[in-house]
Design a protein around this motif. Structure first.
Motif, PDB file in Angstrom:
ATOM      1  N   VAL A  90      63.477   9.867  23.410  1.00 53.45           N
ATOM      2  CA  VAL A  90      64.527  10.568  23.651  1.00 53.45           C
ATOM      3  C   VAL A  90      64.102  11.215  25.115  1.00 53.45           C
ATOM      4  CG1 VAL A  90      65.677  12.617  23.186  1.00 53.45           C
ATOM      5  CG2 VAL A  90      65.195  11.212  21.482  1.00 53.45           C
ATOM      6  N   PHE A  91      63.145  11.723  25.404  1.00 55.24           N
ATOM      7  CA  PHE A  91      62.791  12.449  26.677  1.00 55.24           C
ATOM      8  C   PHE A  91      62.628  11.524  27.810  1.00 55.24           C
ATOM      9  CE2 PHE A  91      60.191  15.625  23.784  1.00 55.24           C
ATOM     10  CZ  PHE A  91      61.331  16.231  23.463  1.00 55.24           C
ATOM     11  N   THR A  92      62.657  10.265  27.502  1.00 56.91           N
ATOM     12  CA  THR A  92      62.488   9.256  28.485  1.00 56.91           C
ATOM     13  C   THR A  92      64.045   8.464  28.745  1.00 56.91           C
ATOM     14  OG1 THR A  92      61.344   7.543  27.235  1.00 56.91           O
ATOM     15  CG2 THR A  92      60.092   9.130  28.562  1.00 56.91           C
ATOM     16  N   ASN A  93      64.921   9.013  28.147  1.00 51.62           N
ATOM     17  CA  ASN A  93      66.238   8.388  28.009  1.00 51.62           C
ATOM     18  C   ASN A  93      66.314   6.993  27.429  1.00 51.62           C
ATOM     19  OD1 ASN A  93      67.531  10.789  29.211  1.00 51.62           O
ATOM     20  ND2 ASN A  93      66.917   9.971  31.328  1.00 51.62           N
ATOM     21  N   GLY A  94      65.426   6.618  26.504  1.00 52.27           N
ATOM     22  CA  GLY A  94      65.367   5.720  25.666  1.00 52.27           C
ATOM     23  C   GLY A  94      64.914   4.169  26.399  1.00 52.27           C
ATOM     24  N   LEU A  95      63.930   4.513  27.519  1.00 52.05           N
ATOM     25  CA  LEU A  95      63.698   3.550  28.159  1.00 52.05           C
ATOM     26  C   LEU A  95      62.907   2.382  27.341  1.00 52.05           C
ATOM     27  CD1 LEU A  95      62.013   5.160  31.376  1.00 52.05           C
ATOM     28  CD2 LEU A  95      64.100   3.864  31.182  1.00 52.05           C
ATOM     29  N   MET A  96      62.000   2.800  26.380  1.00 49.16           N
ATOM     30  CA  MET A  96      61.357   1.734  25.563  1.00 49.16           C
ATOM     31  C   MET A  96      62.213   1.007  24.535  1.00 49.16           C
ATOM     32  SD  MET A  96      58.566   1.415  27.302  1.00 49.16           S
ATOM     33  CE  MET A  96      57.308   0.369  26.285  1.00 49.16           C
ATOM     34  N   TRP A  97      63.146   1.853  24.245  1.00 48.36           N
ATOM     35  CA  TRP A  97      64.134   1.370  23.273  1.00 48.36           C
ATOM     36  C   TRP A  97      64.964   0.101  23.650  1.00 48.36           C
ATOM     37  CZ3 TRP A  97      66.132   6.759  21.551  1.00 48.36           C
ATOM     38  CH2 TRP A  97      65.470   7.081  20.562  1.00 48.36           C
ATOM     39  N   LYS A  98      65.453   0.501  25.175  1.00 50.72           N
ATOM     40  CA  LYS A  98      66.131  -0.479  25.885  1.00 50.72           C
ATOM     41  C   LYS A  98      65.279  -1.683  26.107  1.00 50.72           C
ATOM     42  CE  LYS A  98      68.790   3.142  28.011  1.00 50.72           C
ATOM     43  NZ  LYS A  98      69.041   4.020  29.101  1.00 50.72           N
ATOM     44  N   LYS A  99      64.017  -1.323  26.515  1.00 50.21           N
ATOM     45  CA  LYS A  99      63.361  -2.495  26.609  1.00 50.21           C
ATOM     46  C   LYS A  99      63.035  -3.480  25.748  1.00 50.21           C
ATOM     47  CE  LYS A  99      58.370  -3.690  28.194  1.00 50.21           C
ATOM     48  NZ  LYS A  99      57.025  -3.166  28.555  1.00 50.21           N
ATOM     49  N   HIS A 100      62.916  -2.877  24.453  1.00 50.38           N
ATOM     50  CA  HIS A 100      62.639  -3.712  23.324  1.00 50.38           C
ATOM     51  C   HIS A 100      63.953  -4.155  22.497  1.00 50.38           C
ATOM     52  CE1 HIS A 100      58.296  -3.739  23.746  1.00 50.38           C
ATOM     53  NE2 HIS A 100      58.572  -2.581  23.913  1.00 50.38           N
ATOM     54  N   GLY A 101      65.120  -3.789  23.171  1.00 47.83           N
ATOM     55  CA  GLY A 101      66.430  -4.078  22.394  1.00 47.83           C
ATOM     56  C   GLY A 101      66.572  -3.263  21.022  1.00 47.83           C
ATOM     57  N   ILE A 102      66.099  -2.251  20.931  1.00 44.03           N
ATOM     58  CA  ILE A 102      66.170  -1.318  19.762  1.00 44.03           C
ATOM     59  C   ILE A 102      67.664  -0.639  19.607  1.00 44.03           C
ATOM     60  CG2 ILE A 102      65.111   0.409  18.303  1.00 44.03           C
ATOM     61  CD1 ILE A 102      63.357  -2.109  18.827  1.00 44.03           C
ATOM     62  N   VAL A 103      68.072  -0.795  18.317  1.00 44.31           N
ATOM     63  CA  VAL A 103      69.368  -0.072  18.191  1.00 44.31           C
ATOM     64  C   VAL A 103      69.189   1.162  17.067  1.00 44.31           C
ATOM     65  CG1 VAL A 103      70.690  -2.374  18.419  1.00 44.31           C
ATOM     66  CG2 VAL A 103      69.992  -1.455  16.314  1.00 44.31           C
ATOM     67  N   MET A 158      68.416  14.421  17.609  1.00 50.86           N
ATOM     68  CA  MET A 158      68.294  13.763  18.743  1.00 50.86           C
ATOM     69  C   MET A 158      68.607  12.262  18.778  1.00 50.86           C
ATOM     70  SD  MET A 158      64.299  14.947  19.093  1.00 50.86           S
ATOM     71  CE  MET A 158      63.828  16.344  19.665  1.00 50.86           C
ATOM     72  N   ILE A 159      68.402  11.624  17.545  1.00 52.39           N
ATOM     73  CA  ILE A 159      68.878  10.132  17.423  1.00 52.39           C
ATOM     74  C   ILE A 159      70.586   9.895  17.909  1.00 52.39           C
ATOM     75  CG2 ILE A 159      69.351   8.230  16.095  1.00 52.39           C
ATOM     76  CD1 ILE A 159      66.788   9.178  14.674  1.00 52.39           C
ATOM     77  N   GLU A 160      71.351  10.923  17.230  1.00 51.82           N
ATOM     78  CA  GLU A 160      72.649  10.906  17.478  1.00 51.82           C
ATOM     79  C   GLU A 160      73.179  11.177  18.802  1.00 51.82           C
ATOM     80  OE1 GLU A 160      74.403  13.528  14.512  1.00 51.82           O
ATOM     81  OE2 GLU A 160      73.619  12.218  13.058  1.00 51.82           O
ATOM     82  N   LYS A 161      72.527  12.209  19.631  1.00 52.94           N
ATOM     83  CA  LYS A 161      72.579  12.456  20.857  1.00 52.94           C
ATOM     84  C   LYS A 161      72.090  11.307  21.928  1.00 52.94           C
ATOM     85  CE  LYS A 161      71.977  16.186  24.442  1.00 52.94           C
ATOM     86  NZ  LYS A 161      72.449  15.235  25.411  1.00 52.94           N
ATOM     87  N   ALA A 162      71.268  10.669  21.546  1.00 51.23           N
ATOM     88  CA  ALA A 162      70.817   9.437  22.371  1.00 51.23           C
ATOM     89  C   ALA A 162      71.792   8.322  22.236  1.00 51.23           C
ATOM     90  CB  ALA A 162      69.385   9.040  21.823  1.00 51.23           C
ATOM     91  N   MET A 163      72.293   8.165  21.019  1.00 52.13           N
ATOM     92  CA  MET A 163      73.334   7.197  20.936  1.00 52.13           C
ATOM     93  C   MET A 163      74.729   7.818  21.975  1.00 52.13           C
ATOM     94  SD  MET A 163      73.045   5.567  17.233  1.00 52.13           S
ATOM     95  CE  MET A 163      73.042   6.890  16.456  1.00 52.13           C
ATOM     96  N   ASP A 164      75.251   8.991  21.701  1.00 58.04           N
ATOM     97  CA  ASP A 164      76.265   9.481  22.610  1.00 58.04           C
ATOM     98  C   ASP A 164      76.003   9.399  23.850  1.00 58.04           C
ATOM     99  OD1 ASP A 164      77.333  10.370  20.084  1.00 58.04           O
ATOM    100  OD2 ASP A 164      77.130  12.333  20.253  1.00 58.04           O
ATOM    101  N   ASP A 165      74.791   9.641  24.148  1.00 60.41           N
ATOM    102  CA  ASP A 165      74.588   9.676  25.788  1.00 60.41           C
ATOM    103  C   ASP A 165      74.243   8.162  26.433  1.00 60.41           C
ATOM    104  OD1 ASP A 165      74.745  12.346  25.722  1.00 60.41           O
ATOM    105  OD2 ASP A 165      72.507  12.777  25.871  1.00 60.41           O
ATOM    106  N   GLY A 166      74.064   7.210  25.294  1.00 53.73           N
ATOM    107  CA  GLY A 166      74.042   6.072  25.886  1.00 53.73           C
ATOM    108  C   GLY A 166      72.459   5.387  26.282  1.00 53.73           C
TER     109      GLY A 166
END
Length: 197
Positions: A147-160, A185-193
């Motif tokens: 969350v604090f890194t704006n989902g960088l590793m989620w994006k890198k690994h294609g996590i949903v 936090m998860i909901e906000k991360a999704m809302d924020d893209g």
């Protein structure tokens, strides 16, 4: 002084220094680099001290939690870090980690080896209130880093989002209030893209 005992203890201390070389799929909160297992374990121990009041089991033994989180990833010296969303990696994770536990903990004198192994087994079983809280922290920490890194590793690994919710819902077993915060936090991360729905 028992020189043989001390030699075994020093050999263990030397061996576990290798934990500093095991890179995780979690970025530091400033996104400058990936953290290592030793940093992760230290961070969990500090989180236990700070967030202990949120343990779902009520009055828990925080020292037991701290001992567990400091020991839980030592097996990764041999087994390596398995990314929490890596389904293929989880196929043989238990075998790799059990084999590693047998070797690493048995570097110690028998009494300490049994104590360390019992801590690791308790964490893995996640049945006691202390183990449930330790496991909750072990899931919350990388979630917060994502969350604090704006989902960088989620994006890198294609996590949903459904994967993140599925993986982290066990936080509720050890710390229901922290799961409420994690869900937000998860909901906000999704809302924020920062996390794909």
């Amino acid at each position: 002084m028992d020189c043989q005992r001390l030699e075994r203890q020093i050999a263990f201390v030397r061996e576990v220094d290798k934990l500093k070389t095991i890179e995780r799929q979690t970025l530091l909160t400033d996104a400058s680099r990936q953290e290592n297992d030793a940093e992760h374990s230290w961070h969990l121990a500090l989180m236990a001290l700070v967030l202990g009041e949120y343990a779902g089991g009520g009055n828990i033994d925080l020292l037991q939690v701290i001992r567990m989180v400091l020991v839980h990833d030592l097996v990764e010296i041999d087994a390596g870090d398995t990314y929490c969303y890596d389904e293929a990696g989880y196929a043989d994770k238990a075998l790799r980690e059990t084999t590693a536990a047998d070797r690493i903990f048995n570097l110690l004198p028998p009494d300490q080896a049994a104590d360390m192994r019992a801590l690791w087994d308790e964490f893995e079983a996640s049945r006691t209130p202390e183990a449930k809280f330790a496991n909750a922290l072990d899931r919350l920490q990388p979630l917060m880093h994502n969350v604090f890194t704006n989902g960088l590793m989620w994006k890198k690994h294609g996590i949903v989002g459904s994967q993140v919710v599925g993986r982290n819902r066990k936080i509720a077993d050890g710390a229901p209030d922290l799961w409420t915060v994690a869900r937000e936090m998860i909901e906000k991360a999704m809302d924020d893209g920062h996390l794909a729905p």
